[in-house]
Design a protein around this motif. Structure first.
Motif, PDB file in Angstrom:
ATOM      1  N   ASP A   1       0.078  -4.861   5.923  1.00  0.00           N
ATOM      2  CA  ASP A   1      -0.188  -4.365   7.280  1.00  0.00           C
ATOM      3  C   ASP A   1      -1.498  -4.852   7.886  1.00  0.00           C
ATOM      4  OD1 ASP A   1       2.176  -3.074   7.387  1.00  0.00           O
ATOM      5  OD2 ASP A   1       1.365  -1.044   7.535  1.00  0.00           O
TER       6      ASP A   1
ATOM      7  N   HIS B   1       0.887  -1.170   0.000  1.00  0.00           N
ATOM      8  CA  HIS B   1       0.000   0.000   0.000  1.00  0.00           C
ATOM      9  C   HIS B   1       0.916   1.208   0.000  1.00  0.00           C
ATOM     10  CE1 HIS B   1       0.919  -0.858   4.160  1.00  0.00           C
ATOM     11  NE2 HIS B   1       0.405   0.290   4.566  1.00  0.00           N
TER      12      HIS B   1
ATOM     13  N   HIS C   1       6.255  -5.582   9.620  1.00  0.00           N
ATOM     14  CA  HIS C   1       6.841  -4.789  10.702  1.00  0.00           C
ATOM     15  C   HIS C   1       7.344  -5.645  11.861  1.00  0.00           C
ATOM     16  CE1 HIS C   1       5.881  -1.084   8.722  1.00  0.00           C
ATOM     17  NE2 HIS C   1       4.578  -1.300   8.733  1.00  0.00           N
TER      18      HIS C   1
ATOM     19  N   ASP D   1       5.722   4.514   5.107  1.00  0.00           N
ATOM     20  CA  ASP D   1       6.707   3.551   5.608  1.00  0.00           C
ATOM     21  C   ASP D   1       6.832   2.332   4.685  1.00  0.00           C
ATOM     22  OD1 ASP D   1       4.016   3.215   6.647  1.00  0.00           O
ATOM     23  OD2 ASP D   1       4.758   1.548   7.853  1.00  0.00           O
ATOM     24  N   HIS D   2       6.095   2.332   3.574  1.00  0.00           N
ATOM     25  CA  HIS D   2       6.165   1.237   2.601  1.00  0.00           C
ATOM     26  C   HIS D   2       6.602   1.724   1.221  1.00  0.00           C
ATOM     27  CE1 HIS D   2       4.029  -1.639   5.254  1.00  0.00           C
ATOM     28  NE2 HIS D   2       3.735  -0.498   5.831  1.00  0.00           N
TER      29      HIS D   2
END
Ligand SMILES: [Zn+2]
Length: 277
Positions: free
Chosen positions: A210, A107, A255, A111-112
């Motif tokens: 996530d 997505h 994560h 942070d991706h």
């Protein structure tokens, strides 16, 4: 990790921190803090994991971490102390940016997707000049027009310049993007989040996205408050955890520590056991 003809690696772009309450949703702090210690600002520390998937014809990078464009203020908020490791990790594995043929983001949260682009003389350009960048169309639509609730997680410089550069490849629902690598939309964390499944011969590697960011989120009600559609996350977890166990998938999380493992269930509790590779 060998998956038939593929070489699949998991590594971390680096550490960042998010509010522990937001990360664990309705779970009381007295419970989640046994799994993850909070810092003095109630933040928990997590890796930002990426995959490298290679065969004779393809060099695929999944996730690009937080990237090099964050301001000092953003780095302070998210507890990012070190420079991004993505390109160094790829270099160690013998991959230069120009070798990469495909970039997949589960997505478009910062942070991706932060390492998708970088600033070159004031211009924002693709980090991987020969690659197509593959996202779900719904994720793209939501990322270019975020709402008041979702805006804080999207930084348009991470993806908008890819359209101008002609690098976008938008997909719908479930697509085998190269033979043996399947992307499936799983609504929950966002509307357009997708998981990645690599299968060849009798091995399957699954990269969670996530909707299930780490091993601590295996219990069904442990769902981040960040998720826009928590009941869809719950339904997806029930379906996917069952398949992961029954079909003995090797699982990597977005994560968690950058390790692969297998999921099992005993007395109604899920557990994750790391495997080599
Ligand atoms: Zn994330």
């Amino acid at each position: 990790m060998r998956v038939g003809r593929f070489d699949v690696r998991i590594f971390s772009d680096g550490l960042f921190r998010l509010d522990g309450g937001a990360m664990f949703g309705i779970v009381p702090k007295v419970l989640w803090e046994r799994q993850k210690k909070a810092d003095d600002r109630n933040r928990v520390t997590m890796d930002m994991n990426c995959l490298l998937i290679r065969d004779a014809d393809n060099v695929v990078v999944v996730e690009t971490g937080a990237g090099p464009k964050l301001t000092d203020r953003q780095k302070e908020i998210f507890g990012i102390q070190d420079p991004p490791r993505l390109l160094d990790e790829l270099k160690t594995l013998g991959v230069r940016p120009a070798d990469v043929t495909l970039v997949i983001n589960t997505h478009l949260h910062f942070d991706h997707s932060g390492g998708n682009t970088y600033r070159d003389d004031g211009r924002i350009v693709p980090t991987f000049p020969r690659a197509s960048y593959v996202f779900q169309r719904r994720e793209w639509e939501d990322a270019i027009a975020p709402n008041e609730r979702s805006r804080g997680s999207y930084l348009p410089d991470d993806y908008a310049p890819l359209e101008a550069a002609g690098k976008l490849e938008l997909i719908d629902e479930s697509v085998e993007i190269i033979p043996g690598v399947r992307l499936d939309r799983v609504q929950g964390h966002t509307r357009g989040t997708q998981t990645v499944r690599i299968a060849d011969r009798d091995t399957t590697v699954f990269f969670s996205s996530d909707f299930m960011p780490d091993r601590h989120h295996l219990p069904l009600p442990w769902i981040p408050a960040f998720d826009l559609f928590p009941l869809d996350t719950l339904a997806a977890k029930k379906l996917i955890l069952r398949r992961a166990i029954d079909e003995r998938w090797i699982v990597g999380f977005t994560h968690d520590l950058p390790r692969f493992g297998r999921i099992s269930e005993a007395e109604g509790k899920f557990r994750f056991d790391e495997v080599d590779g």
